[in-house]
Every structure is written in C-alpha cells, then in structure tokens.
Enzyme design. Structure first.
Site, short mmCIF file in Angstrom:
data_model
loop_
_atom_site.label_atom_id
_atom_site.label_comp_id
_atom_site.label_asym_id
_atom_site.label_seq_id
_atom_site.Cartn_x
_atom_site.Cartn_y
_atom_site.Cartn_z
N GLY B 48 0.89 -1.05 0.02
CA GLY B 48 0.05 0.07 -0.02
C GLY B 48 0.89 1.27 0.12
O GLY B 48 2.11 1.16 -0.47
N GLU B 49 0.51 2.34 0.54
CA GLU B 49 1.40 3.26 0.81
C GLU B 49 1.85 3.51 2.02
O GLU B 49 1.08 3.83 3.17
CB GLU B 49 0.43 4.64 0.47
N SER B 50 3.19 3.24 2.26
CA SER B 50 3.81 3.18 3.87
C SER B 50 3.54 4.49 4.48
O SER B 50 3.11 4.59 5.77
CB SER B 50 5.02 2.99 3.65
N CYS B 80 6.27 -5.07 0.85
CA CYS B 80 6.55 -3.77 0.11
C CYS B 80 6.39 -2.61 1.26
O CYS B 80 7.13 -2.52 2.14
CB CYS B 80 5.32 -3.61 -0.99
N ARG B 107 13.31 3.42 0.04
CA ARG B 107 12.19 3.56 -0.81
C ARG B 107 12.05 3.82 -2.40
O ARG B 107 13.12 4.54 -2.90
CB ARG B 107 10.98 4.47 -0.40
N ILE B 136 6.48 -3.61 -7.34
CA ILE B 136 5.72 -2.44 -7.73
C ILE B 136 6.25 -0.83 -6.97
O ILE B 136 6.10 -1.05 -5.72
CB ILE B 136 4.42 -2.43 -7.41
N ARG B 137 7.05 -0.12 -7.59
CA ARG B 137 7.67 0.96 -6.88
C ARG B 137 8.20 0.40 -5.39
O ARG B 137 8.05 1.16 -4.74
CB ARG B 137 6.48 1.95 -6.58
N HIS B 172 5.27 -8.71 -3.76
CA HIS B 172 4.02 -8.89 -3.47
C HIS B 172 3.53 -10.41 -3.96
O HIS B 172 2.91 -10.43 -4.98
CB HIS B 172 3.13 -7.66 -4.26
N GLU B 174 1.23 -11.88 -2.82
CA GLU B 174 -0.36 -11.71 -2.63
C GLU B 174 -0.83 -11.36 -4.15
O GLU B 174 -2.02 -11.52 -4.21
CB GLU B 174 -0.96 -10.79 -1.68
#
Lengths: 293, 190
Positions: B48-50, B80, B107, B136-137, B172, B174
């Site tokens: 997600g967005e940390s 992530c 990051r 992903i990023r 990821h 998942e």
C-alpha cells in the site's frame, strides 16, 4: 524481467485501495496532501471547479508543474491527459508519471476514439457512468476505473448514481444464464470477453474508485459502502476552508467507513466545505460526464 | 489454541492477503482498530502506501502497542509498504514506522511506476523453484543487521529477509497464486 505488464498496472491500483487520491496544483498542496495521508496525488494546473469556472479548452498541465510535484512527494503522482490525446499521454509517460487519468475533466481531443492504453508502460485510470463504459475502457487497457460523477461540483449525487449503476449492472450480468451474455455484451457495448471476466470474478477485473463531487468524510464513507475501493477528491479539499484538516478527515473516513461513532468524531469542526452546485443548474452541454464514448 | 492471522486493513492490498490466507484454509481477520488485535496471533502488513498506513497507525493509537506485541514475539510479515514500516531506518524519511527490523530501507529503489517489474526470483528457503516476484515501486534493504537472514536478493541487495519472528519482502506474493511465502510465514506461528 518484464515491465509494463497488466499485473504491474493493475497491481499499483490494488496498492492504492482503501486510500484517497487528492487533486493538487502546487508542491505546497502536494505536501499538505501527503502529510494528511493521501495514497497518491493528481497533479493539475487547475482543480475541476476552476476549470469549470474558466471555460475554454482545458489541456494537459504544464510539465513543469507536474515535475515539481513529482520532486516534492514520495507517494505516487498521477496526471491527466485529454480523452484520445495519446501524445499528451506519451509526454506524461516519458516524464515518469506513475498513473495517467484519461479524463473528461479536460476537453476531449478525439470525438471517436479513446487512447489505446494497452501499448503503454504506464498504467491508466478512466471514468465511467455505467458498466458498458467501464468495460470498453478496460478492453482498451485501462488498469483502474473510477466513476465520473460530476467533477468540480462538490455534489456527490452523480458519483452515487454512476456507482450504483455499475454495481447494479454487474449483479445483472452475473445473474444471467450463459446464453444471454452475448446479447448483454452487445447492448452494453462491451466486449464479450471482459463481460465473461466480470462474471467469473463477480466484480470488475480492476480496482474501482469513486470520483466527481466528493466533498466530505461522509461522502467518502458512503462511496465505500456502495462498493468503491477508494476515492478521488478533486476540488473538495483545496476549495474548502481548512484543506489540511479536511484532507486528513477524508483519509480516516475511507479507512473507518463502517464505524459511525468514529465518523462522527472525524466529521467535527472541519470548517467550510466547498460551495456545491446543483446538477440541474448545469446545462446538459456543460456536464463533464457527457464527455467520452 | 486455534490460530488466527490478522491482516492490517488500514489501506492497501489487504483483500489479496485475506484471499491468500483463505486459499490456505487459515482463519484470518481484518485489523482496523487496536481492539481487533486481541483476537489475532500473527499479523500481515500489506502493500500500500507506507506513509498513509503509518499515519493511520498513529491516529488509531496502534503504533506502540503493535511494536510491543512484535517485540514480545508475535509473528509479523510485511510486503512492500509493510517491509518499509517494519524497518528501523528509512533513507531520507522521518515517516512513522514500527522499527522492529534491524535494517535500512530505500523506498522506490528501482524508480517510479514505469520501472516496476516482474521477475523469477530464487528464494532457496522455499525450494528450488523460483518465486514469481512482482515489484511495484518497490523498496530494497541497503543494509541489514547481523541478526537478519537474507532470503533473496537482486543485484546484491536484499529483497526478502527474516529476523526471528519478523518476515519481510519487497515484492507482492499476494498478487500471484503462489502461496509458498504465506505458508512459510505460517510456520512461525506454531
């Protein structure tokens, strides 16, 4: 090693779920959005309410503005290209923007074709008012969908209408006998194979956010209840009295949308909400949601 | 005692981790509030967005209690953004963190979304067959402490690690149907 795959494109949208994507026009606003907990920002020259007020042709933002915002925050940065304007999209991709919104908020550049998004490494999000429109965009390569709503109005009614419409049609499609699916696809104007993917999953094959008129934490929470995966807030934050506080409240409301006691606390003392517009006062030709095909 | 795995559901790809656990037949529940933690014996922190998840952890008064549970031995797995939140040091950032993993993270180490990639990654602890890894990023660990075991690396930098009860991956699992990393994590709970 592979890049630009559909899994990577839809995957980033999966990571944005349960989050709020905020429209920003300056690095300062981008910082406020990030500090409030935005999961991404949309870099723009003007928010939709100002685009609506200014009239004329609205185009992709100046790359300088987008670049400054990209340099300011660590979260993903999205930017808008005009419907069908594949060169604006290529420019944004070359700049390293994380997601492109092929958006009806800008003036369409092609009155027949949307961008062929399959050919890009960067992922796209597109608006929709109904399932057929969503599935056409997915067939063109959109990796994320959002409701169109009516941007820049601070009035959630159109976003609600579009979300309910999509959800209702998904339920209909899933309940049909196999023999009737091809005709559903024909009438919805949607490719059969994408219709079959919806039937298999019981939902859209990509993440679906709410957009177009969300102005309060309660608006955001309602869209989550209706089945959206997250929300875009355009003019609703930086056209309000206390953007930092409202932004943070909307972020919390999307996470805790089922907890009404918490929502009551979150919704207190947020200052003035943006002034809303009654949709019936906007002439049909000036409704942004009518753009796109 | 029947084990129940919590998935931190403040923001991000928590649904996919719930699905992965369901596939393995494991009892799982979403964790949104501190009280939800009482019912779980292990925790997954999703992608997600940390920065978003970190702020929501603070707002919900969960950051310190979670850190205490992990320090006391509760198994935790972060993918992530989850990995970032577990790390003690985050390059160029003051963002909130649990700080239980003795490592330094960078990051967006591979660049922006257009630089995101999928690859077959060797992770010997899971067997000879490589894992299909989706970055992903994604972050990488630029340094790890002596007590941290590196489970997989790319270009000499760690992208999967274990430190006692803490598991973290830059990628990821998942988003794939390969359940081996989740199965490996579940061995921490017995």
């Amino acid at each position: 090693m592979e890049q630009g795959t559909i899994r990577l494109k839809t995957g980033l949208a999966e990571m944005l779920k349960g989050g709020v994507i905020m429209d920003v026009t300056t690095p300062e606003q981008a910082k406020i959005a990030e500090a409030a907990g935005a999961c991404a920002v949309m870099a723009l020259e003007r928010v939709p309410a100002d685009i609506r007020a200014a009239g004329g042709v609205a185009r992709m933002a100046d790359p300088t503005i987008v670049k400054k915002i990209m340099d300011t925050v660590s979260i993903p940065v999205m930017a808008k290209a005009r419907i069908g304007h594949f060169v604006e999209a290529r420019i944004l991709e070359a700049m390293g923007v994380d997601y492109i919104d092929e958006s009806e908020v800008l003036t369409p550049a092609d009155d027949k074709y949307h961008i062929d998004k399959r050919d890009f490494t960067v992922p796209f999000v597109c608006g929709c008012r109904n399932l057929g429109e969503a599935l056409r965009r997915i067939a063109e390569g959109a990796a994320m969908i959002r409701t169109k709503g009516e941007p820049g109005t601070g009035n959630v009614v159109e976003a609600v209408r579009h979300c309910r419409q999509v959800m209702d049609e998904i339920r209909q499609l899933c309940a049909l006998p196999d023999a009737e699916v091809p005709n559903f696809a024909k009438e919805a104007g949607a490719p059969l194979e994408v219709c079959l993917a919806v039937r298999k999953e019981g939902r859209l094959p990509v993440v679906n956010f709410a957009a177009g008129g969300i102005a309060t934490p309660a608006d955001a929470a309602m869209m989550m209840h209706l089945g959206c995966d997250g929300v875009f807030v355009g003019s609703g934050i930086f056209k309000s009295g206390d953007p930092a506080k409202r932004a943070k409240a909307i972020v919390q409301a999307v996470t805790h949308y089922k907890d009404y006691t918490m929502l009551a606390e979150i919704s207190r003392d947020l200052g003035e909400a943006m002034v809303g517009i009654d949709i019936s006062t906007i002439p049909a030709g000036e409704r942004m949601q009518e753009r796109g095909w | 005692m029947a084990r129940c795995v919590g998935v931190l559901a403040l923001q991000g790809a928590f649904r996919e981790h719930m699905t992965a656990l369901a596939r393995l037949g494991v009892a799982a529940r979403e964790v949104r509030k501190l009280q939800d933690m009482d019912a779980v014996d292990a925790l997954i922190i999703p992608g997600g967005e940390s920065t978003t998840i970190g702020k929501l952890l603070i707002d919900g008064g969960m950051l310190d209690p979670l850190r205490k549970r992990i320090t006391a031995g509760m198994p935790v797995y972060g993918s992530c953004a989850g990995l970032i939140l577990l790390c003690r040091n985050i390059e160029d950032s003051e963002q909130p963190r649990l700080g239980v993993l003795d490592a330094t993270v960078r990051r967006n180490a591979f660049g922006r979304q257009v630089d995101s990639f999928e690859t077959e990654l060797s992770m010997p602890v899971l067997g000879v067959e490589p894992v299909s890894a989706v970055f992903i990023r994604a972050p990488v660990l630029t340094s790890v402490g002596d007590n941290v075991t590196v489970l997989a690396q790319i270009n000499g930098q760690a992208v999967a690690v274990r430190q006692d009860n803490v598991l973290a991956t830059s990628f990821h699992p998942e988003l794939t149907t390969d359940s081996r990393i989740h199965s490996y994590f579940l061995t921490f709970t017995v």
